[in-house]
Enzyme design. Structure first.
Site, mmCIF file in Angstrom:
data_model
loop_
_atom_site.group_PDB
_atom_site.id
_atom_site.type_symbol
_atom_site.label_atom_id
_atom_site.label_comp_id
_atom_site.label_asym_id
_atom_site.label_seq_id
_atom_site.Cartn_x
_atom_site.Cartn_y
_atom_site.Cartn_z
ATOM 1 N N LYS A 181 0.772 -1.198 0.022
ATOM 2 C CA LYS A 181 -0.190 -0.146 0.445
ATOM 3 C C LYS A 181 0.821 1.387 0.344
ATOM 4 C CE LYS A 181 -2.310 3.186 2.056
ATOM 5 N NZ LYS A 181 -2.373 4.666 1.506
ATOM 6 N N GLU A 257 8.930 1.854 11.212
ATOM 7 C CA GLU A 257 10.478 2.682 11.224
ATOM 8 C C GLU A 257 9.288 4.018 10.757
ATOM 9 O OE1 GLU A 257 13.639 2.466 10.695
ATOM 10 O OE2 GLU A 257 13.275 0.165 9.627
ATOM 11 N N CYS A 291 12.872 11.259 7.149
ATOM 12 C CA CYS A 291 13.492 11.186 8.524
ATOM 13 C C CYS A 291 14.708 11.418 9.058
ATOM 14 C CB CYS A 291 13.003 9.497 8.884
ATOM 15 S SG CYS A 291 13.712 8.419 8.062
ATOM 16 N N GLU A 389 8.745 17.058 14.955
ATOM 17 C CA GLU A 389 8.713 17.213 13.519
ATOM 18 C C GLU A 389 8.553 17.299 12.232
ATOM 19 O OE1 GLU A 389 7.826 12.602 10.982
ATOM 20 O OE2 GLU A 389 10.219 12.953 10.642
HETATM 21 P P1 NDP Z 1 1.966 8.349 6.855
HETATM 22 O O1 NDP Z 1 2.190 8.500 8.100
HETATM 23 O O2 NDP Z 1 0.971 9.584 6.863
HETATM 24 O O3 NDP Z 1 1.694 7.713 5.667
HETATM 25 C C1 NDP Z 1 1.895 6.690 5.675
HETATM 26 C C2 NDP Z 1 1.545 5.343 5.135
HETATM 27 O O4 NDP Z 1 0.519 4.448 6.057
HETATM 28 C C3 NDP Z 1 0.537 6.093 3.623
HETATM 29 O O5 NDP Z 1 0.710 4.989 2.777
HETATM 30 C C4 NDP Z 1 -0.352 6.136 4.652
HETATM 31 O O6 NDP Z 1 -1.795 6.925 4.030
HETATM 32 C C5 NDP Z 1 -0.536 4.653 5.515
HETATM 33 N N1 NDP Z 1 -1.750 5.117 6.378
HETATM 34 C C6 NDP Z 1 -2.009 6.121 6.879
HETATM 35 N N2 NDP Z 1 -3.033 5.688 8.079
HETATM 36 C C7 NDP Z 1 -2.774 4.470 7.914
HETATM 37 C C8 NDP Z 1 -4.563 3.739 8.766
HETATM 38 N N3 NDP Z 1 -5.051 4.090 9.741
HETATM 39 N N4 NDP Z 1 -3.617 2.223 8.174
HETATM 40 C C9 NDP Z 1 -3.108 1.955 7.348
HETATM 41 N N5 NDP Z 1 -2.009 2.576 6.830
HETATM 42 C C10 NDP Z 1 -2.471 3.913 6.451
HETATM 43 O O7 NDP Z 1 3.700 9.198 6.767
HETATM 44 P P2 NDP Z 1 3.927 10.287 6.028
HETATM 45 O O8 NDP Z 1 3.555 9.142 4.079
HETATM 46 O O9 NDP Z 1 2.693 11.108 6.075
HETATM 47 O O10 NDP Z 1 5.508 10.180 5.664
HETATM 48 C C11 NDP Z 1 6.191 10.680 6.853
HETATM 49 C C12 NDP Z 1 6.542 9.697 7.608
HETATM 50 O O11 NDP Z 1 7.350 9.046 7.557
HETATM 51 C C13 NDP Z 1 7.520 11.588 8.697
HETATM 52 O O12 NDP Z 1 7.276 11.344 10.095
HETATM 53 C C14 NDP Z 1 8.700 10.528 8.502
HETATM 54 O O13 NDP Z 1 9.733 10.861 9.165
HETATM 55 C C15 NDP Z 1 8.148 8.601 8.779
HETATM 56 N N6 NDP Z 1 9.301 8.406 7.853
HETATM 57 C C16 NDP Z 1 9.926 7.112 8.813
HETATM 58 C C17 NDP Z 1 11.270 6.863 7.982
HETATM 59 C C18 NDP Z 1 12.307 5.997 9.194
HETATM 60 O O14 NDP Z 1 12.781 4.881 8.042
HETATM 61 N N7 NDP Z 1 12.363 5.762 10.239
HETATM 62 C C19 NDP Z 1 11.495 7.129 6.332
HETATM 63 C C20 NDP Z 1 10.759 8.185 6.162
HETATM 64 C C21 NDP Z 1 10.072 7.871 6.625
HETATM 65 P P3 NDP Z 1 -2.190 7.775 2.399
HETATM 66 O O15 NDP Z 1 -0.901 8.315 2.076
HETATM 67 O O16 NDP Z 1 -2.904 7.291 2.218
HETATM 68 O O17 NDP Z 1 -2.520 8.680 4.163
#
Ligand code: NDP
Length: 485
Positions: A181, A257, A291, A389
């Site tokens: 997804k 992550e 991140c 963040e």
């Molecule tokens: P989100 O948490 O908003 O979304 C990540 C994914 O989860 C998307 O595919 C999203 O769908 C999906 N999602 C959202 N809500 C749900 C749910 N209730 N159930 C299942 N899936 C769900 O993150 P962002 O896309 O905004 O990415 C940025 C974040 O990612 C930052 O906090 C960053 O720090 C973190 N990150 C961490 C990394 C690491 O290695 N620690 C590396 C890169 C990023 P949809 O897009 O449709 O909302």
């Protein structure tokens, strides 16, 4: 001839080896963040579509994929990496259209890294063994390793291909099947990857891609599905908490992550030239939407003014604009909503501190979600901009006086992903690294990776580690067998 996603920009679902539309005829529009124009359509998976994808993945576990020899699986996983490199330009272009990241970043770094993820884990599989113990001659204990089953891979929008393949490569190498997804804002490269999966000869159902949103949509349906054995998630900490609660009903294995608020600590004895070069990258690479970006910069007081002067001067030289221009260092942020969120933090910084440069949209760029690289000083450590963040091109710079003080301030956060330490004092470098409450510390560098090392965060930045043997552990199950001889 069937048109590829690189031509149509129409992201369809990929279920059981076929590209299909949403069963309910639901679609949403994908926007190019650099121009605010419509790029194309994204099919939104319904609960039934996600169910079909999971069922296909379950069947595939029992099919030819489950019976492949390890050398054959290694060959197929490697082949995916080869095909990504063959279609490098297409992947890089789609990644830039979707995210706004500079094309050269996608082409030079991210797409080759995505291919390497497959090559690396294919090779790594050669050396994966298990345990065997023999306490005395009359008994033998040994463990066998097998796939976990169907794994849900949920990924964010900032590094779509790098992060998806970082999960998919070890999952496939260990013999699992997956349902992906991708983030709703960046569906294109995952769809092109599905084309590559087919071209590579991976059996139908082994990889499925469902597009859609998070809550009450494809993401949540996948997490709640009883046919999914494990979820590997990269994204925001708050989303991780929701996923954990929803996954608990079926007791799924989880790897998280999550977010970070990473300190970048610069001691007075550091090589300032190198520290400034790299701090430009660790602050503004990928628009600060990484991140691992070091958004809290702490500089030892004797070099604080000099560092600031030179850092500001260099930041002013960064080119903000069209991501397809090779001179561009900073492209647009991912979406209008995200730009507004980041601007909210800029306003807080304006009120509680001082903006040295940036904090506004660049002149002349009337379309696109652009923000100038922004440097903030004179901020209290308690300010939200220092605590939360921001995930954009915004950094704070603060002076410090002692090692103990800076360690305490660096650790004063709910996050614990990574940290960077700049010093030429060998003992201090290690001493400080050992006390930082983070999953990864870089000394005199940043973002340098060896894929065998543990990647992940502590505190609210994640659960578990990925990379090398850590990925193998997550994507496999062990059964111990004891024999009385
Ligand atoms: P989100 O948490 O908003 O979304 C990540 C994914 O989860 C998307 O595919 C999203 O769908 C999906 N999602 C959202 N809500 C749900 C749910 N209730 N159930 C299942 N899936 C769900 O993150 P962002 O896309 O905004 O990415 C940025 C974040 O990612 C930052 O906090 C960053 O720090 C973190 N990150 C961490 C990394 C690491 O290695 N620690 C590396 C890169 C990023 P949809 O897009 O449709 O909302």
């Amino acid at each position: 001839m069937v048109q590829t996603v690189a031509q149509t920009h129409h992201a369809r679902l990929f279920i059981d080896g076929a590209f299909v539309e949403s069963s309910a005829g639901k679609r949403f529009v994908n926007i190019n963040p650099a121009t605010e124009e419509e790029l194309g359509w994204v099919e939104e998976a319904t609960k039934e579509d996600v169910d079909r994808a999971v069922q296909a993945a379950r069947r595939a576990l029992q099919g030819p994929w489950g019976r492949l020899s390890i050398p054959e699986r290694i060959r197929l996983v490697r082949r995916i990496g080869d095909l990504i490199l063959e279609r490098r330009e297409e992947f890089a272009r789609l990644e830039t259209l979707d995210t706004g990241k500079p094309y050269w970043v996608a082409y030079e770094h991210e797409i080759p890294r995505a291919a390497y993820n497959f090559h690396f884990f294919a090779d790594y599989l050669h050396s994966v063994g298990t345990e065997a113990y023999q306490l005395d001659a009359g008994q033998l204990h040994y463990a066998i390793r097998r796939p976990v089953g169907v794994v849900g891979l949920i990924t964010p929008w900032n590094l779509p291909m790098v992060l998806l393949t970082w999960k998919m490569a070890p999952a496939l190498a260990m013999g699992n099947t997956v349902v992906v997804k991708p983030a709703e804002l960046t569906p294109l490269s995952a769809t092109l990857l599905a084309e590559v999966i087919k071209e590579a000869g991976i059996p139908d159902g082994v990889v499925n891609v469902v597009h859609g949103f998070g809550p009450n949509s494809a993401g949540a349906f996948l997490v709640e599905h009883p046919g999914v054995n494990a979820i590997s998630f990269t994204g925001e900490t708050t989303t991780g908490k929701t996923i954990m609660a929803n996954a608990s009903r079926n007791l799924k294995r989880l790897s998280f992550e999550l977010g970070g608020k990473n300190p970048n600590i610069i001691f007075a004895d550091a090589d300032l030239d190198e520290a400034i070069d790299m701090t430009l990258r660790s602050s503004f690479h990928n628009q600060g939407e990484v991140c691992l970006c070091g958004s809290r910069i702490y500089v030892e007081r004797p070099v604080y003014e000099e560092f600031l002067d030179r850092f500001v001067k260099r930041t002013k030289e960064l080119v903000v604009g069209d991501p397809f221009d090779p001179k561009t260092f900073v492209g647009p942020l991912i979406s209008r909503e995200h730009l507004e969120r980041v601007m909210g933090y800029v306003e807080i910084a304006r009120n509680e501190g001082r903006i040295l440069i940036g904090g506004k949209q660049p002149e002349g760029l009337t379309r696109g979600y652009y923000l100038e690289p922004t440097i903030v000083v004179d901020m209290p450590d308690t300010c939200r901009v220092m605590k939360e963040e921001v995930f954009g091109p915004v950094v704070t710079v603060s002076p410090f006086d002692t090692e103990e003080e800076v360690i305490a301030r660096a650790n004063d956060t709910e996050y614990g992903l990574s940290a960077t330490v700049w010093t030429t004092n060998l003992k201090r470098a290690h001493r400080v690294a050992h006390q930082l409450e983070v999953g990864m510390v870089w000394i005199n560098t940043w973002f340098l990776r060896d894929l065998r090392t543990p990647f992940g965060g502590m505190k609210q930045s994640g659960i578990g580690r990925e990379g090398g043997m850590h990925s193998v552990e997550f994507y496999s199950e062990l059964t111990n067998i004891t024999v009385k001889l």
